[in-house]
Design a protein around this motif. Structure first.
Motif, short mmCIF file in Angstrom:
data_model
loop_
_atom_site.label_atom_id
_atom_site.label_comp_id
_atom_site.label_asym_id
_atom_site.label_seq_id
_atom_site.Cartn_x
_atom_site.Cartn_y
_atom_site.Cartn_z
N VAL A 61 -15.05 0.92 -2.44
CA VAL A 61 -13.83 1.34 -1.75
C VAL A 61 -12.58 0.67 -2.34
O VAL A 61 -11.47 0.89 -1.85
CB VAL A 61 -13.92 1.04 -0.23
CG1 VAL A 61 -14.99 1.90 0.40
CG2 VAL A 61 -14.19 -0.44 0.02
N HIS A 62 -12.76 -0.15 -3.37
CA HIS A 62 -11.63 -0.80 -4.01
C HIS A 62 -11.88 -0.94 -5.50
O HIS A 62 -13.03 -0.98 -5.95
CB HIS A 62 -11.40 -2.21 -3.44
CG HIS A 62 -10.51 -2.23 -2.23
ND1 HIS A 62 -9.18 -1.86 -2.27
CD2 HIS A 62 -10.77 -2.58 -0.94
CE1 HIS A 62 -8.66 -2.00 -1.06
NE2 HIS A 62 -9.61 -2.41 -0.24
N TRP A 63 -10.79 -1.04 -6.25
CA TRP A 63 -10.83 -1.41 -7.65
C TRP A 63 -10.74 -2.92 -7.75
O TRP A 63 -10.23 -3.58 -6.84
CB TRP A 63 -9.65 -0.78 -8.41
CG TRP A 63 -9.50 0.69 -8.23
CD1 TRP A 63 -8.58 1.32 -7.44
CD2 TRP A 63 -10.29 1.73 -8.83
NE1 TRP A 63 -8.74 2.68 -7.52
CE2 TRP A 63 -9.80 2.97 -8.36
CE3 TRP A 63 -11.38 1.73 -9.72
CZ2 TRP A 63 -10.33 4.18 -8.75
CZ3 TRP A 63 -11.92 2.94 -10.12
CH2 TRP A 63 -11.39 4.15 -9.64
N ALA B 37 -5.25 1.93 -1.68
CA ALA B 37 -6.19 0.89 -2.14
C ALA B 37 -5.53 -0.45 -2.44
O ALA B 37 -6.13 -1.50 -2.20
CB ALA B 37 -6.90 1.39 -3.40
N TYR B 38 -4.31 -0.42 -2.97
CA TYR B 38 -3.70 -1.65 -3.51
C TYR B 38 -2.66 -2.24 -2.57
O TYR B 38 -1.73 -1.52 -2.16
CB TYR B 38 -3.05 -1.36 -4.85
CG TYR B 38 -2.52 -2.56 -5.57
CD1 TYR B 38 -3.30 -3.25 -6.48
CD2 TYR B 38 -1.23 -3.02 -5.33
CE1 TYR B 38 -2.81 -4.37 -7.15
CE2 TYR B 38 -0.73 -4.14 -5.99
CZ TYR B 38 -1.53 -4.80 -6.89
OH TYR B 38 -1.04 -5.91 -7.54
N ARG C 210 -16.26 -5.48 -0.96
CA ARG C 210 -15.39 -4.30 -1.04
C ARG C 210 -15.57 -3.59 -2.38
O ARG C 210 -15.55 -2.36 -2.45
CB ARG C 210 -13.92 -4.70 -0.85
CG ARG C 210 -13.61 -5.38 0.46
CD ARG C 210 -14.08 -4.58 1.64
NE ARG C 210 -13.18 -3.46 1.94
CZ ARG C 210 -13.46 -2.48 2.79
NH1 ARG C 210 -14.64 -2.46 3.40
NH2 ARG C 210 -12.60 -1.51 3.03
N SER D 117 -6.05 -5.14 -1.69
CA SER D 117 -7.14 -5.17 -0.71
C SER D 117 -6.72 -5.97 0.52
O SER D 117 -6.46 -7.17 0.44
CB SER D 117 -8.39 -5.82 -1.32
OG SER D 117 -9.34 -6.11 -0.33
N GLU E 89 -4.73 5.46 -5.21
CA GLU E 89 -5.91 6.11 -4.64
C GLU E 89 -7.13 5.21 -4.76
O GLU E 89 -7.26 4.45 -5.71
CB GLU E 89 -6.18 7.42 -5.37
CG GLU E 89 -5.10 8.47 -5.21
CD GLU E 89 -4.99 8.97 -3.78
OE1 GLU E 89 -6.03 8.97 -3.08
OE2 GLU E 89 -3.89 9.38 -3.39
N ARG E 90 -8.01 5.31 -3.79
CA ARG E 90 -9.25 4.56 -3.84
C ARG E 90 -10.25 5.27 -4.76
O ARG E 90 -10.07 6.45 -5.08
CB ARG E 90 -9.86 4.43 -2.44
CG ARG E 90 -9.03 3.57 -1.49
CD ARG E 90 -9.71 3.48 -0.13
NE ARG E 90 -8.89 2.73 0.82
CZ ARG E 90 -8.98 1.42 1.02
NH1 ARG E 90 -9.87 0.73 0.33
NH2 ARG E 90 -8.20 0.81 1.91
N ASP F 273 -7.36 -4.42 -7.14
CA ASP F 273 -6.96 -4.44 -5.73
C ASP F 273 -7.35 -5.77 -5.08
O ASP F 273 -6.58 -6.40 -4.36
CB ASP F 273 -7.63 -3.32 -4.94
CG ASP F 273 -7.33 -1.94 -5.47
OD1 ASP F 273 -6.30 -1.78 -6.18
OD2 ASP F 273 -8.11 -1.02 -5.19
N LYS G 197 0.83 -1.20 0.00
CA LYS G 197 0.00 0.00 0.00
C LYS G 197 0.86 1.25 0.00
O LYS G 197 0.61 2.22 -0.72
CB LYS G 197 -0.93 -0.01 1.22
CG LYS G 197 -2.12 -0.95 1.10
CD LYS G 197 -2.97 -0.90 2.36
CE LYS G 197 -4.14 -1.86 2.29
NZ LYS G 197 -5.17 -1.47 1.31
#
Length: 220
Positions: free
Chosen positions: A180-182, A128-129, A175, A131, A113-114, A185, A107
């Motif tokens: 809140v995540h890609w 973000a990365y 998530r 998760s 960025e989220r 992630d 992270k």
């Protein structure tokens, strides 16, 4: 043969995670575009379905929260230690600790960025990365499956695997749904988690003594 396949799977997940990390760092357009599309579609659904969103928050923030998972790992360590199975207790503890260090380190290094929304349905802190929810659930569920006694009935083993799979996939999907995540992630969390479980459970000490295999009974 089975052990070799498990090791190959672990190595493959580690390599895929490395490639995925490189693509995220380089902001590879096809991946970024896919992440953005998935995030927008899920967020649009979450905004218009508050009941589903509330359920996702309960599952994500309480049932499958990383601290809930770590508590399960601690309970397993204490039980193993009390039974005199300190070897496997230490492996579970190392897996949980390394998972936390790896995810926080990545992270900080990647600094992704989220997703940001004008109408968020949930919030999260830190980068973000990858998760942390997805990785922690994968590591804890994987090590707990490894601890299943060899005499566990087939129905019990099947139920344990089903619960683990639902938890690992479910926490990643919640998530994403909560915005809140890609997707990448979450995928990274799963890949890194599997790689770490294989490393910790299949690593052999220098004495040459193989670790207990999944489903093998622990020392009396």
């Amino acid at each position: 043969m089975r052990n070799d396949l498990v090791r190959i799977a672990g190595i493959s997940c580690a390599l895929l995670a490395a490639v995925l990390t490189a693509l995220v760092v380089r902001r590879w357009e096809p991946l970024i575009s896919y992440d953005d599309g998935v995030a927008r579609d899920l967020h649009a659904h979450a905004v218009t379905h508050p009941g589903v969103t509330h359920l996702a928050r309960v599952l994500s923030d309480w049932v499958w929260d990383p601290w809930t998972m770590r508590a399960l790992a601690v309970a397993a360590c204490l039980l193993l230690w009390w039974r005199g199975d300190r070897h496997r207790a230490m492996r579970v503890a190392v897996a949980a600790l390394v998972a936390s260090v790896v995810q926080q380190g990545l992270k900080a290094l990647v600094g992704r960025e989220r997703p940001e929304w004008p109408d968020p349905v949930d919030s999260a802190h830190f980068a973000a990365y990858p998760s942390g929810h997805a990785m922690t659930a994968t590591v804890v569920c994987g090590t707990l499956l490894w601890l299943l006694p060899g005499k566990t009935p087939r129905t019990g083993v099947a139920a344990a695997w089903a619960l683990a799979v639902v938890s690992v996939l479910g926490v990643g999907l919640t998530r994403l749904y909560l915005g809140v995540h890609w997707f990448s992630d979450v995928l990274a969390g799963w890949l890194l988690g599997v790689a770490l479980v294989v490393l910790v459970t299949r690593w052999r000490p220098r004495s040459g003594r193989p670790p207990a295999s999944p489903g093998a009974p622990g020392p009396a």
